[in-house]
Design an enzyme around this catalytic site. Structure first.
Site, mmCIF file in Angstrom:
data_model
loop_
_atom_site.group_PDB
_atom_site.id
_atom_site.type_symbol
_atom_site.label_atom_id
_atom_site.label_comp_id
_atom_site.label_asym_id
_atom_site.label_seq_id
_atom_site.Cartn_x
_atom_site.Cartn_y
_atom_site.Cartn_z
ATOM 1 C CD GLN A 16 -2.850 -1.013 2.394
ATOM 2 O OE1 GLN A 16 -3.775 -0.216 2.472
ATOM 3 N NE2 GLN A 16 -2.536 -1.857 3.358
ATOM 4 C CG ASP A 42 14.391 -12.108 0.225
ATOM 5 O OD1 ASP A 42 14.153 -11.390 1.226
ATOM 6 O OD2 ASP A 42 14.459 -13.341 0.285
ATOM 7 C CB ALA A 66 6.833 -4.033 6.607
ATOM 8 C CG ASP A 108 0.904 3.232 15.847
ATOM 9 O OD1 ASP A 108 0.947 2.220 15.109
ATOM 10 O OD2 ASP A 108 -0.158 3.689 16.297
ATOM 11 C CE1 TYR A 131 4.319 -5.203 11.563
ATOM 12 C CE2 TYR A 131 3.334 -3.990 13.374
ATOM 13 C CZ TYR A 131 3.767 -4.047 12.063
ATOM 14 O OH TYR A 131 3.660 -2.940 11.261
ATOM 15 C CE LYS A 135 7.854 -2.055 10.690
ATOM 16 N NZ LYS A 135 8.272 -1.919 9.279
#
Length: 169
Positions: A16, A42, A66, A108, A131, A135
């Site tokens: 997106q 990759d 991600a 966030d 996750y 991140k």
């Protein structure tokens, strides 16, 4: 002779954010986007990443790639770590070696903050899920290599799976 455009790698080009960024950059005469999806690059594969950087003369990189399946990351922690932690660290390091800017898109989720006040760069992080932890590890690797981290939330676009489209459906 002065270069007319800057060649900027956009990873996660089919996602997106990647698609949205490419749409904006298509109208910019000074930046030539070099889109790369998972098949083309990759980011968790060091040999492939090094070869990609050697093949393309880049002036910058924006990492939109991600592992975003938040709940699924709990059962696939190695895959989440490869894409969210090791990949950004590798890209940041390659950019540092070539003295080009690196921007890493983050989340966030690293805050796990339930307050209703806006968060700042100084807000305490407290990643609670696989996750979020992966991140945050990618954030740290990016910053260590001199890159820039942009944290966002509620990503949605006219394409792909997202909260807004789910609610509208």
């Amino acid at each position: 002779m002065q270069k007319m455009e800057n060649r900027v790698l956009i990873t996660g080009a089919n996602g997106q954010v990647g698609q949205s960024l490419l749409e904006i950059l298509r109208r910019n005469q000074e930046i030539k986007a070099i889109p790369a999806d998972r098949k083309k690059l990759d980011i968790g594969n060091p040999d492939q990443a090094v070869a990609f950087f050697q093949e393309h003369e880049l002036d910058g990189c924006i990492n939109c790639a991600a592992y975003t399946a938040v709940d699924q990351a709990e059962s696939e922690p190695k895959q989440a770590q490869l894409i969210n932690s090791l990949g950004p660290g590798l890209l940041a390091s390659l950019c540092k070696d070539q003295s080009i800017p690196f921007i890493h898109l983050s989340t966030d989720y690293v805050y796990h903050d339930t307050s209703i006040t806006p968060l700042t760069e100084e807000a305490e992080v407290n990643p609670q899920s696989v996750y979020a932890r992966t991140k945050y590890e990618g954030d740290l690797a990016t910053l260590e290599a001199g890159g820039t981290v942009v944290r966002t939330s509620w990503v949605y676009a006219p394409w792909g799976k997202n909260f807004l489209r789910t609610m509208l459906g």
